[in-house]
Structures are given as structure tokens and as C-alpha cells.
Design a protein around this motif. Structure first.
Motif, PDB file in Angstrom:
ATOM      1  N   SER A  77      -9.221 -16.546 -31.468  1.00  0.00           N
ATOM      2  CA  SER A  77      -8.672 -15.361 -30.775  1.00  0.00           C
ATOM      3  C   SER A  77      -7.757 -15.704 -29.521  1.00  0.00           C
ATOM      4  O   SER A  77      -8.104 -16.612 -29.065  1.00  0.00           O
ATOM      5  N   VAL A  78      -6.989 -14.931 -29.006  1.00  0.00           N
ATOM      6  CA  VAL A  78      -6.076 -15.164 -27.755  1.00  0.00           C
ATOM      7  C   VAL A  78      -5.766 -13.695 -27.387  1.00  0.00           C
ATOM      8  O   VAL A  78      -5.755 -12.943 -28.132  1.00  0.00           O
ATOM      9  N   ALA A  79      -5.729 -13.626 -26.000  1.00  0.00           N
ATOM     10  CA  ALA A  79      -5.425 -12.475 -25.392  1.00  0.00           C
ATOM     11  C   ALA A  79      -4.483 -12.747 -24.183  1.00  0.00           C
ATOM     12  O   ALA A  79      -4.730 -13.782 -23.653  1.00  0.00           O
ATOM     13  N   PHE A  80      -3.707 -11.811 -23.711  1.00  0.00           N
ATOM     14  CA  PHE A  80      -2.891 -11.974 -22.622  1.00  0.00           C
ATOM     15  C   PHE A  80      -3.562 -11.234 -21.413  1.00  0.00           C
ATOM     16  O   PHE A  80      -3.925 -10.208 -21.606  1.00  0.00           O
ATOM     17  N   SER A  81      -3.640 -11.802 -20.299  1.00  0.00           N
ATOM     18  CA  SER A  81      -4.097 -11.034 -19.071  1.00  0.00           C
ATOM     19  C   SER A  81      -3.069 -10.120 -18.595  1.00  0.00           C
ATOM     20  O   SER A  81      -1.895 -10.444 -18.659  1.00  0.00           O
ATOM     21  N   GLN A  82      -3.712  -9.011 -18.048  1.00  0.00           N
ATOM     22  CA  GLN A  82      -2.664  -7.881 -17.523  1.00  0.00           C
ATOM     23  C   GLN A  82      -2.942  -7.696 -16.056  1.00  0.00           C
ATOM     24  O   GLN A  82      -4.208  -7.481 -15.804  1.00  0.00           O
ATOM     25  N   GLU A  83      -2.141  -7.410 -15.354  1.00  0.00           N
ATOM     26  CA  GLU A  83      -2.388  -6.852 -13.886  1.00  0.00           C
ATOM     27  C   GLU A  83      -1.899  -5.589 -13.853  1.00  0.00           C
ATOM     28  O   GLU A  83      -0.532  -5.140 -14.222  1.00  0.00           O
ATOM     29  N   THR A  84      -2.728  -4.516 -13.568  1.00  0.00           N
ATOM     30  CA  THR A  84      -2.271  -3.338 -13.361  1.00  0.00           C
ATOM     31  C   THR A  84      -2.352  -2.735 -11.890  1.00  0.00           C
ATOM     32  O   THR A  84      -3.340  -3.055 -11.248  1.00  0.00           O
ATOM     33  N   LYS A  85      -1.460  -2.026 -11.558  1.00  0.00           N
ATOM     34  CA  LYS A  85      -1.553  -1.375 -10.246  1.00  0.00           C
ATOM     35  C   LYS A  85      -1.330   0.272 -10.542  1.00  0.00           C
ATOM     36  O   LYS A  85      -0.615   0.651 -11.414  1.00  0.00           O
ATOM     37  N   VAL A  86      -2.322   1.180  -9.888  1.00  0.00           N
ATOM     38  CA  VAL A  86      -2.124   2.499 -10.172  1.00  0.00           C
ATOM     39  C   VAL A  86      -2.644   3.212  -8.987  1.00  0.00           C
ATOM     40  O   VAL A  86      -3.276   2.780  -8.060  1.00  0.00           O
ATOM     41  N   TRP A  87      -1.643   4.410  -8.963  1.00  0.00           N
ATOM     42  CA  TRP A  87      -1.766   5.309  -7.429  1.00  0.00           C
ATOM     43  C   TRP A  87      -2.005   6.547  -8.329  1.00  0.00           C
ATOM     44  O   TRP A  87      -1.356   7.197  -8.912  1.00  0.00           O
ATOM     45  N   TRP A  88      -2.922   7.303  -7.702  1.00  0.00           N
ATOM     46  CA  TRP A  88      -3.238   8.587  -8.173  1.00  0.00           C
ATOM     47  C   TRP A  88      -3.677   9.402  -6.985  1.00  0.00           C
ATOM     48  O   TRP A  88      -4.497   8.962  -6.002  1.00  0.00           O
ATOM     49  N   LEU A 144     -11.208  -7.909 -12.986  1.00  0.00           N
ATOM     50  CA  LEU A 144     -11.211  -8.185 -11.526  1.00  0.00           C
ATOM     51  C   LEU A 144     -10.858  -7.030 -10.939  1.00  0.00           C
ATOM     52  O   LEU A 144      -9.537  -6.552 -11.129  1.00  0.00           O
ATOM     53  N   ILE A 145     -11.459  -6.358  -9.890  1.00  0.00           N
ATOM     54  CA  ILE A 145     -10.823  -5.401  -9.154  1.00  0.00           C
ATOM     55  C   ILE A 145     -10.318  -6.143  -7.752  1.00  0.00           C
ATOM     56  O   ILE A 145     -11.198  -6.573  -7.097  1.00  0.00           O
ATOM     57  N   GLN A 169       1.680   3.984 -12.247  1.00  0.00           N
ATOM     58  CA  GLN A 169       1.250   2.769 -12.831  1.00  0.00           C
ATOM     59  C   GLN A 169       1.914   1.835 -13.294  1.00  0.00           C
ATOM     60  O   GLN A 169       3.145   2.114 -13.714  1.00  0.00           O
ATOM     61  N   THR A 170       1.993   0.605 -12.670  1.00  0.00           N
ATOM     62  CA  THR A 170       2.690  -0.551 -13.125  1.00  0.00           C
ATOM     63  C   THR A 170       1.967  -1.588 -13.883  1.00  0.00           C
ATOM     64  O   THR A 170       0.656  -1.802 -13.517  1.00  0.00           O
ATOM     65  N   THR A 171       2.368  -2.192 -14.928  1.00  0.00           N
ATOM     66  CA  THR A 171       1.604  -3.251 -15.771  1.00  0.00           C
ATOM     67  C   THR A 171       2.486  -4.516 -15.682  1.00  0.00           C
ATOM     68  O   THR A 171       3.755  -4.451 -16.196  1.00  0.00           O
ATOM     69  N   VAL A 172       1.968  -5.603 -15.487  1.00  0.00           N
ATOM     70  CA  VAL A 172       2.550  -6.856 -15.580  1.00  0.00           C
ATOM     71  C   VAL A 172       1.766  -7.820 -16.575  1.00  0.00           C
ATOM     72  O   VAL A 172       0.719  -8.087 -16.421  1.00  0.00           O
ATOM     73  N   MET A 173       2.579  -8.253 -17.703  1.00  0.00           N
ATOM     74  CA  MET A 173       1.996  -9.150 -18.699  1.00  0.00           C
ATOM     75  C   MET A 173       1.596 -10.334 -18.326  1.00  0.00           C
ATOM     76  O   MET A 173       2.624 -11.010 -17.488  1.00  0.00           O
ATOM     77  N   GLY A 174       0.400 -11.005 -18.335  1.00  0.00           N
ATOM     78  CA  GLY A 174       0.232 -12.311 -17.701  1.00  0.00           C
ATOM     79  C   GLY A 174       0.251 -13.417 -18.735  1.00  0.00           C
ATOM     80  O   GLY A 174       1.028 -13.325 -19.702  1.00  0.00           O
ATOM     81  N   VAL A 175      -0.464 -14.547 -18.630  1.00  0.00           N
ATOM     82  CA  VAL A 175      -0.586 -15.648 -19.776  1.00  0.00           C
ATOM     83  C   VAL A 175      -1.489 -15.500 -20.551  1.00  0.00           C
ATOM     84  O   VAL A 175      -2.502 -14.536 -20.450  1.00  0.00           O
ATOM     85  N   ARG A 177      -5.560  -2.581  -7.806  1.00  0.00           N
ATOM     86  CA  ARG A 177      -5.022  -3.402  -8.310  1.00  0.00           C
ATOM     87  C   ARG A 177      -6.133  -4.344  -8.944  1.00  0.00           C
ATOM     88  O   ARG A 177      -6.949  -4.543  -8.585  1.00  0.00           O
ATOM     89  N   LYS A 178      -5.900  -4.158 -10.291  1.00  0.00           N
ATOM     90  CA  LYS A 178      -6.785  -4.942 -11.336  1.00  0.00           C
ATOM     91  C   LYS A 178      -6.295  -5.975 -12.281  1.00  0.00           C
ATOM     92  O   LYS A 178      -4.929  -5.941 -12.490  1.00  0.00           O
ATOM     93  N   GLN A 179      -7.121  -6.873 -12.685  1.00  0.00           N
ATOM     94  CA  GLN A 179      -6.523  -7.824 -13.684  1.00  0.00           C
ATOM     95  C   GLN A 179      -7.603  -7.699 -14.798  1.00  0.00           C
ATOM     96  O   GLN A 179      -8.866  -7.972 -14.541  1.00  0.00           O
TER      97      GLN A 179
END
Length: 339
Positions: free
Chosen positions: A158-169, A328-329, A177-183, A141-143
Motif C-alpha cells: 500500500s501507499v498513500a499521500f499525506s494531505q494538509e487541509t485548512k478549513v474556515w467555517w 494531526l491537528i 477549505q484548502t487542500t495541499v497534496m503531500g508526499v 489546519r490538519k494533516q
């Protein structure tokens, strides 16, 4: 038009990336277009303004258009000399949406060659939490922040959105893989003011889940020489920092190999010891940096003080200092449960 997943399926054994876990998915075309329309401004660059060609993956916003450029920002002061600046604290957890990012703070005076400290850390490692777990799937799980980036037509704001990803492999089997868009997050106050003065940047919280096609990952090397090759030490500290982030972001790295990674880093010229720090998730760690003066950048790596796991990595531009990207891991593990 082929998507990445369909292309990889068609290539099959001929796919040169089949042994590597897939990267997080990019934003959809609809999302990019919506951002461009929401923040459009007249495309009238000021006379004498030059856009650097070596930007990170960016969405340069003009009326009704989104363009991409690859590379890295290199910002040098008017004198052509990179100077040290005072750093602010790391962003605390739960900071309000739309925050301005500041570099992770490290203690004044902690500027020495990192080699001896990294070797001492490697000699005293303990097991990570995931080493007492078992399961078919490796889980992370990473941000992340900084790719892609929305940029004003003149390249300044500039501006960017944080993203949280979860990966199972797991090797040879489908993953998830799931991805959630942040702020939205900004590299400086001027960027936040710029977007707020036009139309505030916002996004509806969204989550995306996709299946991952089977792949055969390369095994982690067990010797220091092989690890040095995987970390691309021949290319210097900047490349080593990037490859270190990839290794810890893809594998549940065993203690013995974590120790060897630290010893490889200890032998690479240029890394400086920065001592105890607190990362953006509020975790205590030990930091090293490398100043890439040629490109006006600084690379930061933060390791767990007992296990040697990589907790976070950051890329800054220098002169003036501003955030370029961070990762971030947050979790690493093994599980039998997919998703």
C-alpha cells in the motif's frame, strides 16, 4: 452526475448532514486514473491469496482499473493471537519524501488503566491558545494520511499521500477549505520496495481551494451525559476514539468541555495509559490506546499535557503492527479572515 456540493445545495434543509462541517474533498478522477496508469501491473493474483473484505477506502490497482472497498483491515498472526511488538520512534519533522511510517513510540511499562490519569489531567487543564482569540470563523489546519490508499491487486502493498487541509467555517455562512497534496508515505518497507521496483510513486505538489456552503452545526453539549451521547459511549472505546477525533477536528473546544471529554473517556472501559510521547509533528503529548482485538486494530489518542487538546490520533493494524491511518491537528483558532 452530481457533485457533493451541488447535491447539498439541492437538498437544502432536507440534507441530513447540513449541521456537520464538510469532510476534506476526495482526489479527483483524473488523479486516480493517473495513479493507476503509472503503477499498473498485470492482474494475476496468486493462487490461494485472499483479499480481506474489510479494507479502508482503497484504490486497488489493476491494469486500467481503480476499485474501492470500505471497512477496516484486520490482520491476525498465523497463530490467531495478537502479540506485542517493539515500536520504533515517531517520524521526525522534515523526513524525506517516500518515508516508511512507524507507530508513535511510548515508554515501556506504561500500560495501566487510563481512567485515573485522564481524570487527573482533566482537573488541571489550562486555557488553550485559541481561547484568547476571537473571530467569526473557526479555523483548523490538519494533516491526514490513509484515506484513500493505493493497494496492489493482492492487497499486500500500500501507499498513500499525506494531505494538509485548512478549513474556515462559521454557522449559517459560506466557508472555505484548502487542500495541499503531500508526499507518498508507506505503511511498511515491503510496500515501499514494491512500488519502487515497478515505477516510483510520485505526485506533483498541488493545492485546491473550494468554497464551503453554509451549514448549521450542532452545538457542543455542555453536560457529561450529552457528551457521552455525542461520543457514542454505548458503542465502546473504538467508537469513542473516533468521535473524539471528530469533535476536536471540527470545533474550537472550550476548556470546560475538554475536561468533560476527558472524564467521559476515563469512564469508558479499555483505554490504557501510555504516558509521555512525541507526535509526528514533534510535539510533546500524553497518550492513551485501545486495543480492538476483535478487528486486530489499535487506536491511539495523543493529548496536550496542559490544555487537554487532542493533538493527534492514529489507527494501527496488529499482528504484525503497521500504520493504517493518522491525523494531526496542527492548528485550531478563531479569526475574522476567511482564508
Amino acid at each position: 452526475m452530481f457533485g457533493a456540493r451541488r447535491t447539498r445545495t439541492l437538498l437544502g434543509p432536507a440534507d441530513p448532514a447540513r449541521r456537520m462541517p464538510p469532510e476534506p474533498p476526495r482526489l479527483s478522477a483524473a488523479e486516480l486514473i493517473a495513479w493507476a496508469e503509472a503503477t499498473a501491473e498485470p492482474n494475476t493474483p496468486r493462487r490461494g491469496v485472499r483479499r480481506d473484505a474489510r479494507l479502508p477506502r482503497r484504490m486497488v490497482l489493476a491494469t486500467g482499473a481503480v476499485t474501492l472497498a470500505a471497512g477496516a483491515v484486520a490482520v491476525i498472526g498465523a497463530s490467531g493471537v495478537l502479540v506485542d511488538v517493539e515500536r520504533g520512534p515517531a517520524d521526525p519533522p522534515g523526513t524525506a519524501a517516500g518515508r516508511v511510517l512507524v507507530p508513535v513510540a511510548y515508554q515501556p511499562g506504561t500500560d495501566e488503566a487510563a481512567g485515573p490519569r485522564l481524570r487527573a489531567l482533566a482537573d488541571g487543564l489550562v486555557d488553550a491558545a485559541y481561547e484568547s482569540s476571537a473571530g467569526r470563523y473557526t479555523y483548523h489546519r490538519k494533516q491526514v494520511w490513509g484515506d484513500p490508499v493505493m493497494t496492489s491487486p493482492d492487497g499486500r502493498f500500500s501507499v498513500a499521500f499525506s494531505q494538509e487541509t485548512k478549513v474556515w467555517w462559521t454557522p449559517g455562512e459560506p466557508g472555505r477549505q484548502t487542500t495541499v497534496m503531500g508526499v507518498p508515505e508507506y505503511p511498511d518497507q515491503a510496500s515501499r520496495d514494491h512500488w519502487a521496483s515497478r515505477q516510483p510513486v510520485s505526485a506533483t505538489a498541488s493545492a485546491d481551494a473550494i468554497p464551503l456552503p453554509p451549514f448549521e452545526p450542532a452545538a457542543l453539549p455542555s453536560t457529561r451525559r450529552e457528551l457521552a451521547r455525542m461520543l457514542k459511549t454505548e458503542l465502546g472505546a473504538a467508537a469513542v476514539g473516533k468521535e473524539t477525533s471528530k469533535i476536536f477536528g471540527r470545533y474550537a473546544v472550550p476548556r470546560a468541555i475538554r475536561a468533560e471529554v476527558l472524564r467521559v473517556l476515563a469512564d469508558v472501559p479499555g483505554f490504557r495509559w501510555r504516558g509521555e510521547v512525541t507526535d509526528r509533528a514533534g510535539r510533546a503529548g500524553l497518550a492513551v490506546t485501545f486495543d480492538d482485538r476483535e478487528h486486530g486494530q489499535q487506536h491511539l489518542l495523543i493529548f496536550h499535557p496542559r490544555t487537554g487538546e487532542l493533538l493527534a490520533s492514529e489507527l494501527l493494524t496488529l499482528g504484525p503492527v503497521r500504520m493504517n491511518a493518522y491525523e494531526l491537528i496542527l492548528e485550531t483558532g478563531r479569526t475574522d479572515r476567511l482564508g
